[in-house]
Design a protein around this motif. Structure first.
Motif, short mmCIF file in Angstrom:
data_model
loop_
_atom_site.label_atom_id
_atom_site.label_comp_id
_atom_site.label_asym_id
_atom_site.label_seq_id
_atom_site.Cartn_x
_atom_site.Cartn_y
_atom_site.Cartn_z
N ASP A 239 12.94 42.58 44.38
CA ASP A 239 13.11 44.03 44.45
C ASP A 239 14.40 44.41 43.73
OD1 ASP A 239 13.07 46.69 45.04
OD2 ASP A 239 13.61 46.46 47.16
N HIS A 241 14.94 47.83 42.60
CA HIS A 241 15.01 49.28 42.52
C HIS A 241 16.42 49.72 42.92
CE1 HIS A 241 14.18 53.54 43.22
NE2 HIS A 241 13.06 53.37 42.54
N LYS A 243 17.56 52.25 44.44
CA LYS A 243 17.70 52.83 45.77
C LYS A 243 17.75 51.76 46.87
CE LYS A 243 17.59 57.13 44.39
NZ LYS A 243 18.79 58.00 44.49
N SER A 244 17.42 50.53 46.51
CA SER A 244 17.43 49.46 47.50
C SER A 244 18.82 48.88 47.73
CB SER A 244 16.48 48.34 47.05
OG SER A 244 15.15 48.81 46.96
N ARG A 347 8.91 51.55 43.26
CA ARG A 347 9.45 51.05 44.51
C ARG A 347 8.76 49.73 44.85
NH1 ARG A 347 12.78 55.09 46.75
NH2 ARG A 347 13.48 53.37 48.07
N LEU A 369 14.46 40.67 49.07
CA LEU A 369 14.61 42.09 49.38
C LEU A 369 16.03 42.42 49.79
CD1 LEU A 369 11.47 42.29 51.69
CD2 LEU A 369 11.56 43.03 49.32
N SER A 370 16.42 43.66 49.51
CA SER A 370 17.67 44.20 50.04
C SER A 370 17.45 45.39 50.94
CB SER A 370 18.60 44.60 48.88
OG SER A 370 19.00 43.47 48.14
N LEU A 371 16.23 45.91 50.94
CA LEU A 371 15.88 47.04 51.80
C LEU A 371 14.44 46.86 52.24
CD1 LEU A 371 16.59 49.86 52.98
CD2 LEU A 371 15.62 50.84 50.88
N THR A 373 11.50 48.76 54.39
CA THR A 373 10.98 49.99 54.99
C THR A 373 9.62 49.69 55.60
OG1 THR A 373 9.88 50.67 52.95
CG2 THR A 373 12.18 51.35 53.24
#
Length: 435
Positions: A239, A241, A243-244, A347, A369-371, A373
């Motif tokens: 990931d 992105h 925003k992450s 995303r 991953l860093s975020l 959801t």
């Protein structure tokens, strides 16, 4: 131009009013203005530059030498010339910078007719990336400072800095055991080439599964039992992105994700296992390799910089290195990871849906991953329900954040690991191998 117009107006007024001394002064001023402009244009149009770099591919910690040779091809001397060899903003924006300059890439010089100057400096590679070096922007003008000219000289060169690959602990390289999976004995398929025994026929068994010799001996239908295939290798979902990632922790956390991905890929390739990478990041070279340098004179230094270095971050399709094995697999992965940048395109949940058809079922899916959801958790959970072996590495230093994000993934029965810092990379996969 406004100087020349003003001088001509004053000259006309002086002639009409009969001010001879003022008219002579304006004659002289107009002559100086015209000659200054002609010389400024002449000096800038006869300059050329050539750039050489010691290497185009480097590793973190290595130093790259840059030599820029400027030449005045006209017989007229150039009284002053401000020379700057440009670097892209992403090479200098962080502290410490991705490329640390040792020496002077901005110099003030003068040239004699048919003269030549050399600018030398070094770049220390502190961080992976794909960096534009050049072009060279030169500023010159007349000795009175009335006119200035800006030009871009020489084609830019590009430096590729590979990400760091950390050797992972807990893997027995000599044993030839497949690595990189959450459960190495995850029974996904049966191997029809490896028969393990026979059993009584069960309703629904296909005809090609019936063991006819055993059936003839026993007088009852018997079916073959095959050895299960195991999951081998991994497809890494990165990931990337923008925003992450929390801007306060950049570029540390994003670089940590890349290093983690590169290290797992390096370990898998060393074992001869299949590996691939899919990411929603942007290829830094997509725009740069099509960029053309403007050769005409430019009005300001700002315009020259904007013409020399451009940047776009849109990405609507994933970057993919197909899952495979071979001698060229790791170099391809490292080059892609060196060039990848944060993007505002897909995303991660969209990336998973886009890439599902490209994921082989014979390899574990490892998401970096860093975020996390609810959408991300559902997307990975859907992969697991479709028969994939799925694991997630969560890139966060905070325990409470890891607990919250891990809970969403565990609800989808996706195993998780925490990537706290760089030191954790060596041991994070040790528990992911089934002993």
């Amino acid at each position: 131009m406004h100087w020349l117009v003003g001088a001509i107006l004053v000259l006309v007024a002086a002639m009409l009013l009969g001010f001879s001394l003022l008219a002579y002064a304006m004659y002289a001023l107009v002559g100086v203005i015209v000659i200054s402009r002609l010389l400024a244009d002449r000096w800038s149009l006869h300059l050329s530059a050539r750039r050489e770099i010691s290497r185009e591919k480097a590793s973190i910690g290595q130093t790259v030498a840059v030599v820029v040779t400027l030449e005045n091809k006209h017989w007229l001397p150039i009284p002053w010339l401000l020379v700057e060899d440009l670097l892209s903003r992403r090479a200098l924006v962080h502290r410490p910078p991705s490329l640390e300059v040792v020496g002077r890439r901005l110099q003030l010089a003068s040239f004699r007719g048919q003269g030549r100057k050399t600018i030398m400096y070094q770049l220390k590679c502190n961080r992976r990336g794909y960096f534009q070096i050049g072009p060279t922007i030169v500023e010159t003008g007349d000795v009175f400072g009335l006119y200035r000219r800006y030009r871009l000289l020489s084609e830019p060169r590009y430096l590729l800095v590979y990400p760091e690959v950390i050797r992972l602990e807990g893997y027995d390289i000599a044993s030839r055991r497949p690595i990189g999976e959450v459960r190495m004995t995850y029974r996904l398929f049966e191997d029809p080439t490896r028969m393990a025994g026979v059993r009584a026929y069960q309703a629904g068994d296909p005809l090609n599964r019936i063991h006819w010799r055993a059936t003839a001996r026993t007088g009852a239908l018997q079916s073959k039992i095959y050895e299960p295939s195991t999951v081998s290798g991994a497809t890494l979902l990165l990931d990337f992105h923008e925003k992450s990632f929390d801007p306060q922790h950049e570029p540390v956390r994003s670089e940590l994700s890349v290093t983690m991905t590169a290290s797992i890929a390096g370990a898998l390739c060393e074992m001869g296992q299949q590996v691939g990478v899919v990411t929603n990041g942007r290829d830094a070279g997509e725009w740069d390799r099509h960029q053309e340098i403007e050769r005409e004179q430019l009005a300001t230094r700002k315009a020259a910089r904007e013409a020399a270095v451009r940047d776009e971050r849109h990405r609507l399709q994933p970057l993919v290195i197909p899952t495979s094995r071979g001698a060229t697999q790791l170099p391809q992965i490292l080059e892609m990871l060196a060039r990848v940048e944060l993007s505002d395109g897909l995303r991660f949940a969209q990336l998973v849906r886009e890439a599902t058809s490209r994921l082989p079922r014979s390899a574990t899916v490892i998401a970096v991953l860093s975020l996390v959801t609810p959408e991300v958790a559902v997307a990975l959970g859907t992969l697991r329900r479709r028969g994939y072996a799925v694991s997630a590495i969560i890139n966060t230093h905070e325990e409470y954040q890891f607990a919250e994000m891990s809970a969403m993934l565990l609800a989808e029965r996706v195993e998780t690991r925490q990537l706290r810092d760089r030191d954790a990379i060596r041991t994070i996969c040790a528990r992911m191998v089934l002993r």
